[in-house]
Design a protein around this motif. Structure first.
Motif, PDB file in Angstrom:
ATOM      1  N   ALA A  27       0.828  -1.205   0.000  1.00  0.00           N
ATOM      2  CA  ALA A  27       0.000   0.000   0.000  1.00  0.00           C
ATOM      3  C   ALA A  27       0.865   1.258   0.000  1.00  0.00           C
ATOM      4  O   ALA A  27       0.572   2.222  -0.708  1.00  0.00           O
ATOM      5  CB  ALA A  27      -0.930  -0.005   1.208  1.00  0.00           C
ATOM      6  N   ALA A  28       1.945   1.235   0.759  1.00  0.00           N
ATOM      7  CA  ALA A  28       2.835   2.392   0.816  1.00  0.00           C
ATOM      8  C   ALA A  28       3.546   2.606  -0.516  1.00  0.00           C
ATOM      9  O   ALA A  28       3.696   3.741  -0.969  1.00  0.00           O
ATOM     10  CB  ALA A  28       3.855   2.216   1.939  1.00  0.00           C
ATOM     11  N   VAL A  29       3.973   1.528  -1.171  1.00  0.00           N
ATOM     12  CA  VAL A  29       4.639   1.638  -2.468  1.00  0.00           C
ATOM     13  C   VAL A  29       3.679   2.221  -3.497  1.00  0.00           C
ATOM     14  O   VAL A  29       4.051   3.098  -4.287  1.00  0.00           O
ATOM     15  CB  VAL A  29       5.182   0.269  -2.941  1.00  0.00           C
ATOM     16  CG1 VAL A  29       5.581   0.306  -4.407  1.00  0.00           C
ATOM     17  CG2 VAL A  29       6.367  -0.156  -2.090  1.00  0.00           C
ATOM     18  N   LEU A  30       2.446   1.767  -3.484  1.00  0.00           N
ATOM     19  CA  LEU A  30       1.465   2.250  -4.450  1.00  0.00           C
ATOM     20  C   LEU A  30       1.143   3.730  -4.271  1.00  0.00           C
ATOM     21  O   LEU A  30       0.758   4.403  -5.229  1.00  0.00           O
ATOM     22  CB  LEU A  30       0.178   1.418  -4.367  1.00  0.00           C
ATOM     23  CG  LEU A  30       0.309  -0.021  -4.846  1.00  0.00           C
ATOM     24  CD1 LEU A  30      -0.977  -0.796  -4.577  1.00  0.00           C
ATOM     25  CD2 LEU A  30       0.687  -0.088  -6.311  1.00  0.00           C
ATOM     26  N   SER A  31       1.323   4.243  -3.055  1.00  0.00           N
ATOM     27  CA  SER A  31       1.075   5.664  -2.813  1.00  0.00           C
ATOM     28  C   SER A  31       2.227   6.536  -3.308  1.00  0.00           C
ATOM     29  O   SER A  31       2.092   7.744  -3.413  1.00  0.00           O
ATOM     30  CB  SER A  31       0.796   5.921  -1.334  1.00  0.00           C
ATOM     31  OG  SER A  31       1.965   5.748  -0.561  1.00  0.00           O
ATOM     32  N   GLY A  32       3.371   5.912  -3.635  1.00  0.00           N
ATOM     33  CA  GLY A  32       4.523   6.634  -4.176  1.00  0.00           C
ATOM     34  C   GLY A  32       5.418   7.202  -3.088  1.00  0.00           C
ATOM     35  O   GLY A  32       5.040   7.309  -1.934  1.00  0.00           O
ATOM     36  N   GLY A  33       6.617   7.548  -3.484  1.00  0.00           N
ATOM     37  CA  GLY A  33       7.567   8.162  -2.570  1.00  0.00           C
ATOM     38  C   GLY A  33       8.466   7.171  -1.861  1.00  0.00           C
ATOM     39  O   GLY A  33       8.370   5.951  -2.043  1.00  0.00           O
ATOM     40  N   ASP A  34       9.353   7.723  -1.052  1.00  0.00           N
ATOM     41  CA  ASP A  34      10.276   6.925  -0.255  1.00  0.00           C
ATOM     42  C   ASP A  34       9.531   6.296   0.924  1.00  0.00           C
ATOM     43  O   ASP A  34       8.449   6.748   1.296  1.00  0.00           O
ATOM     44  CB  ASP A  34      11.406   7.793   0.278  1.00  0.00           C
ATOM     45  CG  ASP A  34      12.340   8.291  -0.814  1.00  0.00           C
ATOM     46  OD1 ASP A  34      12.429   7.641  -1.869  1.00  0.00           O
ATOM     47  OD2 ASP A  34      12.981   9.338  -0.605  1.00  0.00           O
ATOM     48  N   LEU A  35      10.131   5.271   1.507  1.00  0.00           N
ATOM     49  CA  LEU A  35       9.579   4.627   2.687  1.00  0.00           C
ATOM     50  C   LEU A  35      10.581   4.679   3.826  1.00  0.00           C
ATOM     51  O   LEU A  35      11.781   4.490   3.613  1.00  0.00           O
ATOM     52  CB  LEU A  35       9.250   3.164   2.421  1.00  0.00           C
ATOM     53  CG  LEU A  35       8.123   2.858   1.460  1.00  0.00           C
ATOM     54  CD1 LEU A  35       7.945   1.343   1.337  1.00  0.00           C
ATOM     55  CD2 LEU A  35       6.834   3.495   1.909  1.00  0.00           C
ATOM     56  N   THR A  36      10.093   4.932   5.012  1.00  0.00           N
ATOM     57  CA  THR A  36      10.902   4.857   6.212  1.00  0.00           C
ATOM     58  C   THR A  36      10.440   3.638   6.992  1.00  0.00           C
ATOM     59  O   THR A  36       9.240   3.479   7.240  1.00  0.00           O
ATOM     60  CB  THR A  36      10.743   6.128   7.067  1.00  0.00           C
ATOM     61  OG1 THR A  36      11.141   7.266   6.294  1.00  0.00           O
ATOM     62  CG2 THR A  36      11.582   6.049   8.325  1.00  0.00           C
ATOM     63  N   LEU A  37      11.372   2.778   7.335  1.00  0.00           N
ATOM     64  CA  LEU A  37      11.058   1.576   8.101  1.00  0.00           C
ATOM     65  C   LEU A  37      11.498   1.772   9.546  1.00  0.00           C
ATOM     66  O   LEU A  37      12.632   2.173   9.811  1.00  0.00           O
ATOM     67  CB  LEU A  37      11.750   0.358   7.505  1.00  0.00           C
ATOM     68  CG  LEU A  37      11.392   0.046   6.047  1.00  0.00           C
ATOM     69  CD1 LEU A  37      12.194  -1.172   5.570  1.00  0.00           C
ATOM     70  CD2 LEU A  37       9.914  -0.188   5.893  1.00  0.00           C
ATOM     71  N   ASP A  38      10.584   1.494  10.460  1.00  0.00           N
ATOM     72  CA  ASP A  38      10.885   1.551  11.884  1.00  0.00           C
ATOM     73  C   ASP A  38      11.049   0.118  12.373  1.00  0.00           C
ATOM     74  O   ASP A  38      10.075  -0.624  12.497  1.00  0.00           O
ATOM     75  CB  ASP A  38       9.750   2.243  12.625  1.00  0.00           C
ATOM     76  CG  ASP A  38       9.973   2.311  14.126  1.00  0.00           C
ATOM     77  OD1 ASP A  38      10.910   1.657  14.642  1.00  0.00           O
ATOM     78  OD2 ASP A  38       9.204   3.014  14.798  1.00  0.00           O
ATOM     79  N   ALA A  39      12.278  -0.281  12.610  1.00  0.00           N
ATOM     80  CA  ALA A  39      12.583  -1.635  13.066  1.00  0.00           C
ATOM     81  C   ALA A  39      13.155  -1.606  14.481  1.00  0.00           C
ATOM     82  O   ALA A  39      13.920  -2.472  14.871  1.00  0.00           O
ATOM     83  CB  ALA A  39      13.552  -2.307  12.101  1.00  0.00           C
ATOM     84  N   GLY A  40      12.753  -0.616  15.250  1.00  0.00           N
ATOM     85  CA  GLY A  40      13.261  -0.449  16.601  1.00  0.00           C
ATOM     86  C   GLY A  40      12.778  -1.488  17.593  1.00  0.00           C
ATOM     87  O   GLY A  40      13.331  -1.599  18.683  1.00  0.00           O
ATOM     88  N   ASP A  41      11.737  -2.258  17.224  1.00  0.00           N
ATOM     89  CA  ASP A  41      11.212  -3.288  18.120  1.00  0.00           C
ATOM     90  C   ASP A  41      11.516  -4.703  17.641  1.00  0.00           C
ATOM     91  O   ASP A  41      11.061  -5.670  18.248  1.00  0.00           O
ATOM     92  CB  ASP A  41       9.694  -3.140  18.257  1.00  0.00           C
ATOM     93  CG  ASP A  41       9.298  -1.873  18.985  1.00  0.00           C
ATOM     94  OD1 ASP A  41      10.060  -1.428  19.867  1.00  0.00           O
ATOM     95  OD2 ASP A  41       8.227  -1.317  18.658  1.00  0.00           O
ATOM     96  N   VAL A  42      12.268  -4.849  16.554  1.00  0.00           N
ATOM     97  CA  VAL A  42      12.533  -6.173  15.986  1.00  0.00           C
ATOM     98  C   VAL A  42      13.465  -6.955  16.912  1.00  0.00           C
ATOM     99  O   VAL A  42      14.602  -6.569  17.137  1.00  0.00           O
ATOM    100  CB  VAL A  42      13.137  -6.069  14.567  1.00  0.00           C
ATOM    101  CG1 VAL A  42      13.567  -7.443  14.057  1.00  0.00           C
ATOM    102  CG2 VAL A  42      12.142  -5.437  13.601  1.00  0.00           C
ATOM    103  N   HIS A  43      12.927  -8.047  17.455  1.00  0.00           N
ATOM    104  CA  HIS A  43      13.705  -8.920  18.339  1.00  0.00           C
ATOM    105  C   HIS A  43      14.101 -10.215  17.649  1.00  0.00           C
ATOM    106  O   HIS A  43      14.882 -10.993  18.182  1.00  0.00           O
ATOM    107  CB  HIS A  43      12.919  -9.246  19.610  1.00  0.00           C
ATOM    108  CG  HIS A  43      12.585  -8.042  20.417  1.00  0.00           C
ATOM    109  ND1 HIS A  43      13.530  -7.245  21.012  1.00  0.00           N
ATOM    110  CD2 HIS A  43      11.395  -7.475  20.707  1.00  0.00           C
ATOM    111  CE1 HIS A  43      12.953  -6.251  21.638  1.00  0.00           C
ATOM    112  NE2 HIS A  43      11.645  -6.360  21.467  1.00  0.00           N
TER     113      HIS A  43
END
Length: 93
Positions: A27-43
């Motif tokens: 959905a984010a890709v289809l909206s266009g633009g760059d993406l920021t990923l928040d992986a601060g909780d990935v264990h």
């Protein structure tokens, strides 16, 4: 210029979570633009989760966009490092 969408990766970037995260990323890709990923909780992360991020980055490159990271755990950095794909994932040092 489109503002970067931020996607929270949750606490597991793994095969059991890929489908749900994929839907958000698509959905984010289809909206266009760059993406920021928040992986601060990935264990925990595995190759399926990292493969999805690599595929995402390749898809975005085709549109002239890229990913950035707002937070990354040592687990994610270390796993990507073991696989030799930190740079390919555009992970911060």
């Amino acid at each position: 210029m489109t503002e970067a969408a931020t996607i929270h990766c949750g606490n597991r970037l793994s095969i059991d979570q890929v489908e749900g995260l994929y839907q958000k990323l698509e959905a984010a890709v289809l909206s266009g633009g760059d993406l920021t990923l928040d992986a601060g909780d990935v264990h925990f992360c595995d190759t399926a989760g990292l493969q999805m991020i690599l595929s995402l980055r390749k898809t975005l490159a085709g549109t002239g966009n890229d990913i950035s990271w707002s937070a990354v755990t040592d687990v994610l950095k270390d796993t990507a490092g073991y696989l030799g794909i930190r740079k390919s994932l555009n992970l911060p040092e």
